[in-house]
Scaffold this active site. Structure first.
Site, mmCIF file in Angstrom:
data_model
loop_
_atom_site.group_PDB
_atom_site.id
_atom_site.type_symbol
_atom_site.label_atom_id
_atom_site.label_comp_id
_atom_site.label_asym_id
_atom_site.label_seq_id
_atom_site.Cartn_x
_atom_site.Cartn_y
_atom_site.Cartn_z
ATOM 1 N N ASP A 83 -2.289 40.771 33.941
ATOM 2 C CA ASP A 83 -2.049 39.447 33.356
ATOM 3 C C ASP A 83 -1.078 39.492 32.191
ATOM 4 O O ASP A 83 -0.526 38.464 31.790
ATOM 5 C CB ASP A 83 -3.365 38.894 32.782
ATOM 6 C CG ASP A 83 -4.229 38.233 33.830
ATOM 7 O OD1 ASP A 83 -3.688 37.791 34.840
ATOM 8 O OD2 ASP A 83 -5.446 38.177 33.603
ATOM 9 N N CYS A 84 -0.924 40.651 31.610
ATOM 10 C CA CYS A 84 -0.180 40.771 30.351
ATOM 11 C C CYS A 84 1.238 41.293 30.538
ATOM 12 O O CYS A 84 1.964 41.480 29.563
ATOM 13 C CB CYS A 84 -0.944 41.665 29.391
ATOM 14 S SG CYS A 84 -2.577 40.997 29.044
#
Ligand code: GLC
Ligand code: GLC
Length: 817
Positions: free
Chosen positions: A487-488
Site C-alpha cells: 500500500d505504501c
C-alpha cells in the site's frame, strides 16, 4: 522473559501477571456479536460493525494504554477497601492473578485479601449478547460482607460520531431501568430500532446509569464515587454519558462461593413494534425478556459454554498435526487457525491497533484471508466471496474496501490499487480447491452492487485478469496504479503537502510506473484462472490465459530480472526500484516471493538465486525484512514507504505477511530446512521466551516486527488482524507439512527439515477424514513418490476425491528425496 505459558491441552494461553508489556487480547463472538477483551478486562463490544453499531465505549491510545472495559469492583464492606478482580482499573496489588485466553472466551481469576474471584466472558452461539459469569469465594476464616459493582460505558452507536460530535451527543443519551435491567436506548425514539441492555442475575442494592454520577466529578474508574461510598446513587442518564452499573451485596460464610451472572446484549425490534404500549416511548420488551431470562439462570450458561467449546473442537478438527516441533503444532492445531477466524470476522477493522473506525473489509485483504479459514467455514467463505465480488467495478477493478453492515464498496481508503482484482481469482481458487463447489462460478453476481448488472462469478474473474491486460506500461509490465500489495509504494502520488493521504492523493496520471510484483501475481493468478476456465468448459479461454502469462513471464525475464534477484518496480521516470543500480531499496522481498510462487525461474536456477539473495540481504534472526537498504529520507517519487523511519512497517520492517511467500518459494525449490527456519523466526510461540523484546501476544502473529535498522529490532506491532495469519497458516499446513488442496484431490508433498523423522496429520477434506503419516527415514527434505492408502499403493502424491466413508482413510507417505 515470559509473562505466561501455553496450556495446549485446554487450548488456552495463560497469562500469569497483569502487567504484560502491551495489552494481550482475545476476541469474543464469531457470528454477529463481537467483543475485544484484554488480559485486564479492557476492550469493547459491537454488533456486526465496529464503527456503526458500537455497544460500549473505548478510549484509544490512552494512558494507561488499555482503558475502558468490562469492569467489576469488589468492595469489602468491613474495611471499605475495594479492588478490581481483573487488576484494571484500580490496579490494586493482587495476591494471585491469572488470565486464560481460550477459544472465544476469556477467564480472569484473582485473589485479594483471601477473597477469590473468577470471571468468564463469552458470547453464546446464535445470540447477540455476552455473558460474564462471575464467582466469588470467601477463603477467610470469618464471614465476608462484600459489595459488587459492575461498570460499562455505553457508546452512542456510531463510534466515530461518539468520539467527536459532543455538541449533539451530550444531549441525546437515554436509558430505562426496569426490573434491575439497564436498557440503553439513545436514538431509539427516532430512527433506530435497536437498543442495548445490561442485566444481572441478582437482586440489586442499587444502580447507576449516569457515568459522571457513578464516578463523581474529577474522578476516574480507579476510584468511582459509588464504589468508594459503597452505595449506588440510582442515577438515571439524561444526555451526557449513559453508563451501566449494578450494585449487589454479597455475604459469604467462610469457604462459601456465590455465582453471579451479567448479560450485556444487543436487541432489535420491528419498526412497527418498537414501543409498548404502542403510543408510548417505552421500549417493547416482549421479545428481549425471554432472552435475558434464559441466561440469568446458571444452567443455560453452562450449556452455552459447552456448545461453544464443541464448536471449536469441530472447527479446529479439520486439520490437526503432531510434528517434532511444539511451536508449529500449537500454531496449526490451535492459535493460527483461531487467528484466521478472527481475521475472517474482523478483516482489519477492530483490534488494539485498528480502531474499528478506520477501515471496513479490504478487497485484497478479505480474499487473502480466505486462504486461512475456508477449510473451517466453507459456506461462509462462499458468502464472503459473493459479497466481495458484488463490489467489483465493471472495469474489473475494485473498491479497495467495503463496509460489512451495508456490503457496499467505497473509496474512503483509496482506489486504483492495480493488484486488487487478482486476489479475487486466488480467493476463488482456494475455495474451489477446498470444496469442489464448481457451481459457484455460475452464480449471478452484481458489479458495483448495481441491480441488473449481474453476471456469473466466472465473468468477474475474467474481468479481473483482463484488467491488467488493459493497463500495461512502457516495459510491457503491469501499471501499478495507486500501489500494489504494498500500500505504501505510491509511485504516482508525489505528495509534498503535510497530512495529505498517500492512499487518496494522486498527482500523476499513472501511465508509466510499473510493478514487477503485479506481473508475478498476474502469472500466478492467470495460471489458476486457466485451470478454472478449463474445468468450466472454457478451454479457449484457458489457452488465452496461459498464452498471456507466458508472454508476461518473458517480459519479467527481460525487464524484471536484475542479475541476482527480481526488480521490484519501475517508477514514474521508468527508473528501476529494487535494483542494484539503486542507492537505497536495492532489493525487495515481494517480487522475489511472488515471482517464484508463480513458478518463474524454477527451471533455470533464477528462483534459487533470488532466494539466496533474500537470505544474504534480507534475512535477520527475527524474520525477513521488506527491503534493503532502508530509505533514510523521504523520496517524493516513492511515497509512503519512505515516510516511515528505517526499520518500521514497509520501510525495511519485517512485514510478516510476506515472509510466507519466501517460505513457500523455499518449499517449492525443496529447501525444507530453510523454509522451516524462516517460519520459526516469526512464529510467536517460538518467540515467547523473548517476550520483553517481542512484546506482543505470543499466541498470535503480528503484522510487523521491527527490522534491523530500527533501534527496537525484534519488537512486534499490530498483532491479530493481519494477512500474516492466513498466509502463515496456509504456508505451514499446505507447503511445509505439504497437505495441499487441489482441484481434484489432496496432494501430499511435505517439504520439511531433514532432521524430522516424520509427522502425522489428520485432515478432513470433502467429506472424508484422512490420517496421514509421513515418514522420513533417510533424512530427506522432500519427495513423496507414492502413497499407501488403506494399505494399497497409489502412484504419485495426490489423494483423489472419493465418496464420503464412515471410517478415516489411513495414508502413509515416505520421503524418498
Ligand atoms: C496492510 C494492508 C494490506 C497491505 C499491507 C502492505 O497489511 O492491510 O492490504 O497489503 O499492509 O502494505
Ligand atoms: C497505511 C499502512 C499500511 C496499510 C494502509 C491501509 O498505509 O501503513 O500498512 O495497509 O495504511 O490503507
Amino acid at each position: 522473559m515470559q509473562y505466561g505459558h501455553f496450556d495446549d491441552q485446554h487450548r488456552e494461553y495463560v497469562i500469569t501477571r497483569p502487567d504484560t508489556p502491551l495489552p494481550w487480547i482475545n476476541y469474543l463472538g464469531c457470528e454477529s456479536y463481537f467483543g475485544l477483551i484484554s488480559n485486564t478486562a479492557g476492550g469493547y463490544s459491537f454488533y456486526r460493525d465496529a464503527r456503526l453499531r458500537r455497544l460500549t465505549r473505548y478510549r484509544y491510545n490512552n494512558a494507561p494504554f488499555d482503558f475502558g472495559g468490562r469492569y467489576l469492583y469488589i468492595r469489602d464492606n468491613d474495611t471499605d477497601k475495594f479492588w478490581s478482580p481483573s487488576w484494571q482499573p484500580t490496579r490494586t496489588k493482587l495476591d494471585k492473578y491469572e488470565c486464560r485466553h481460550g477459544m472465544g472466551y476469556t477467564t480472569i481469576s484473582s485473589s485479594c485479601g483471601k477473597i477469590e474471584a473468577q470471571t468468564t466472558y463469552f458470547v453464546p452461539l446464535g445470540e447477540t449478547l455476552e455473558i460474564w459469569k462471575f464467582s466469588v469465594t470467601n477463603r477467610r476464616n470469618k464471614p465476608a460482607k462484600l459489595s459488587l459493582f459492575s461498570s460499562i460505558e455505553f457508546c452512542l452507536w456510531d463510534a466515530q460520531d461518539d468520539a467527536t460530535n459532543f455538541q449533539r451527543n451530550f444531549s441525546t443519551g437515554q436509558v430505562e431501568i426496569v426490573d434491575g435491567v439497564i436498557y440503553h436506548k439513545t436514538e431509539y425514539r427516532e430512527r433506530r430500532n435497536h437498543f442495548a441492555y445490561f442485566a444481572c442475575s441478582e437482586k440489586l442494592a442499587g444502580f447507576d446509569t449516569q457515568r459522571d454520577t457513578f464516578l463523581g466529578a474529577y474522578r476516574s474508574w480507579d476510584n468511582p464515587a459509588a464504589v468508594e461510598a459503597g452505595k449506588s446513587f440510582n442515577s438515571v442518564a439524561h444526555g451526557w454519558a449513559p453508563h451501566g452499573s449494578h450494585h449487589v451485596k454479597v455475604s459469604l460464610k467462610p469457604g462459601e462461593t456465590k455465582e453471579i451472572i451479567f448479560v450485556l446484549g444487543y436487541h432489535e425490534n420491528p419498526a412497527d413494534k418498537k414501543f409498548d404500549p404502542p403510543d408510548s416511548q417505552t421500549i417493547n420488551k416482549q421479545t428481549v425478556k425471554p432472552v435475558i431470562a434464559k441466561y440469568l439462570g446458571g444452567q443455560n450458561v453452562t450449556a452455552a459454554f459447552d456448545a461453544l467449546r464443541q464448536n471449536w473442537d469441530t472447527l479446529l478438527g479439520v486439520y490437526q498435526v503432531q510434528s517434532p516441533d511444539v511451536h508449529a503444532d500449537r500454531m496449526v492445531n490451535i492459535w493460527n487457525a483461531y487467528q484466521c477466524m478472527a481475521t475472517f470476522n474482523m478483516s482489519r477493522s477492530a483490534s488494539f491497533y485498528e480502531s474499528g473506525i478506520g477501515r471496513g473489509l479490504g478487497f485484497r485483504d478479505s480474499n487473502q484471508d480466505l486462504l486461512g479459514f475456508v477449510q473451517m467455514v466453507p459456506a461462509r467463505a462462499r458468502e464472503r466471496i459473493l459479497d466481495i465480488a458484488a463490489t467489483q467495478l465493471k472495469s474489473g477493478g475494485a473498491f479497495h474496501q467495503y463496509q460489512p453492515l451495508t456490503k457496499r464498496g467505497n473509496n474512503d481508503i483509496g482506489s486504483g490499487f492495480n493488484d486488487d482484482p487478482h486476489w479475487l481469482i486466488l480467493g476463488v481458487a482456494a475455495y474451489l480447491k477446498e470444496t469442489g463447489d464448481w457451481g459457484i462460478l455460475a452464480e449471478p453476481v452484481q458489479f458495483e452492487n448495481e441491480p441488473g448488472s449481474e453476471q456469473p462469478l466466472y465473468e468477474h474473474l475474467r474481468r479481473s485478469f483482463n484488467y491488467t491486460l488493459e493497463r500495461i506500461g512502457p516495459h510491457g509490465l503491469p501499471l501499478i496504479g495507486r500501489a500494489d500489495w504494498n500500500d505504501c509504494l505510491n509511485l504516482n502520488c508525489f505528495s509534498d503537502t503535510p497530512g495529505q493521504s498517500f492512499q487518496t492523493t494522486t498527482n500523476k496520471d499513472g501511465k508509466v510506473a510499473e510493478s514487477v510484483f503485479i506481473a508475478g501475481l498476474f502469472v500466478l493468478a492467470g495460471k489458476e484462472l486457466a485451470a478454472i476456465a478449463k474445468k468450466f468448459g472454457q478451454s479457449k479461454e484457458a489457452e488465452r490465459c496461459l498464452a498471456e502469462t507466458a508472454k508476461m513471464e518473458k517480459v519479467i525475464y527481460q525487464h524484471g530480472w536484475d542479475g541476482e534477484w527480481f526488480i521490484r518496480a519501475y517508477d514514474d521516470f521508468s527508473k528501476p526500484i529494487g535494483s542494484k543500480v539503486c542507492k537505497e531499496g536495492k532489493i525487495f522481498i515481494e517480487s522475489q516471493g511472488m515471482c517464484v510462487m508463480a513458478g518463474i525461474g524454477l527451471k533455470d536456477g533464477k528462483a534459487k538465486l533470488a532466494l539466496d539473495s533474500v537470505n544474504k540481504h534480507l534475512a535477520t534472526k527475527h524474520g525477513i525484512v521488506l527491503q534493503q537498504p532502508a530509505f533514510t529520507k523521504y523520496y517524493i517519487s516513492m511515497g509512503e514507504i519512505s515516510s516511515y523511519p528505517p526499520g518500521y512497517k514497509e520501510n525495511a520492517g519485517i512485514f510478516c505477511h510476506n515472509n510466507p511467500w519466501i517460505i513457500i518459494s523455499e518449499a517449492m525449490v525443496g529447501n525444507g530446512d530453510r523454509a522451516f527456519d524462516y517460519y520459526t523466526r516469526i512464529n510467536p510461540s517460538a518467540r515467547e521466551k523473548i517476550g520483553d523484546v517481542h512484546r506482543c501476544e505470543p499466541y498470535v502473529f503480528a503484522q510487523m516486527i521491527a527490522g534491523k535498522d530500527a533501534p527496537t529490532h525484534g519488537e512486534a506491532k499490530n498483532s491479530w488482524l493481519t494477512g500474516t495469519a492466513a498466509w502463515t497458516y496456509y504456508t505451514i499446513t499446505q507447503w511445509i507439512l505439504g497437505i495441499r488442496t487441489d482441484y481434484d484431490g489432496l496432494r501430499v508433498d511435505p517439504v520439511i527439515p531433514a532432521k524430522w523423522k516424520g509427522f502425522t496429520a489428520t485432515r478432513r477434506f470433502r467429506g472424508n477424514t484422512y490420517i496421514i503419516e509421513v515418514q522420513n527415514p533417510k533424512g530427506k527434505q522432500r519427495g513423496v513418490k507414492k502413497l499407501l492408502v488403506n494399505g494399497k499403493e497409489l502412484a504419485g502424491n495426490v489423494l483423489p476425491v472419493r465418496p464420503p466413508q464412515s471410517q478415516p482413510i489411513q495414508v502413509v507417505a515416505v520421503l524418498e528425496g
